[in-house]
Design a protein around this motif. Structure first.
Motif: not given
Length: 212
Positions: A158-167
């Protein structure tokens, strides 16, 4: 020598959640980087021997696994990140499957130029993120983790996907205070913070399209 070897392309991609998990658990690993040109040209023997012809591959000593979510669950079991009973384990699996659904939507836009396009996807993103905000609200009024009050392997995905979406869309979480607070808690975990701030992490592109 580190007991883990992650074989993948020179990107974060589907290997990043397992790196986040290992870093946070204080484990060491080696990244075995496969050049993109050689892989797509069929010059890498591993492409023929990989179980499904795909990466990432992870080795734990002599034990070898493929499929990113399978690897996450394996590491989750090894580091006691799968809940304390069968019901908690089921919820963690459910959440991780929800993250995978979101990853597929994200990949369709970022990698494959599927409809809807990036602008429409970003516009619709609150609909896709809302379930996760509701899940967080159910855990200690939003101060817990994504599937309970103890960290699980799903949190790293989940953390990885949140950071990807913030990018992709820097303001995508502005209407989700619990997710913003969750992101701050996760990235402030000491061992995880050290990894996130390392040159190795910062210099690793997010997707194949970001590779120079």
């Amino acid at each position: 020598m580190p007991g883990y070897v992650i074989t993948y392309f020179p990107v974060r991609g589907r290997a990043e959640a397992m790196r986040l998990l290992l870093a946070d658990q204080g484990a060491e690993w080696k990244d075995d980087v496969v050049p993109l040109q050689k892989w797509f040209a069929g010059e890498v023997d591993l492409k023929k021997t990989a179980v499904f012809g795909q990466l990432p591959q992870m080795k734990d000593g002599e034990f070898c696994l493929y499929q990113s979510n399978t690897i996450l669950r394996y590491l989750g079991r090894k580091y006691d990140l799968c809940g304390s009973n069968i019901k908690e384990a089921a919820v963690i699996d459910m959440v991780n499957d929800g993250v995978e659904d979101l990853r597929q939507k994200y990949a369709g836009v970022v990698y494959y130029n599927r409809e809807p396009g990036p602008e429409k996807y970003i516009e619709e993103l609150p609909t896709h993120l809302s379930p996760f905000e509701r899940l967080l609200s159910q855990n200690s009024k939003g101060s817990g983790f994504i599937a309970g009050n103890k960290i699980s392997f799903a949190d790293y995905n989940f953390l990885d996907m949140l950071q990807n979406h913030q990018h992709l869309a820097p303001d995508c979480l502005k209407s989700f205070p619990l997710m913003l607070a969750y992101l701050d808690r996760m990235t402030s975990r000491p061992k995880l913070k050290t990894y996130l701030e390392s040159d190795t992490r910062k210099n690793c592109p997010i997707t194949l399209k970001d590779v120079k």
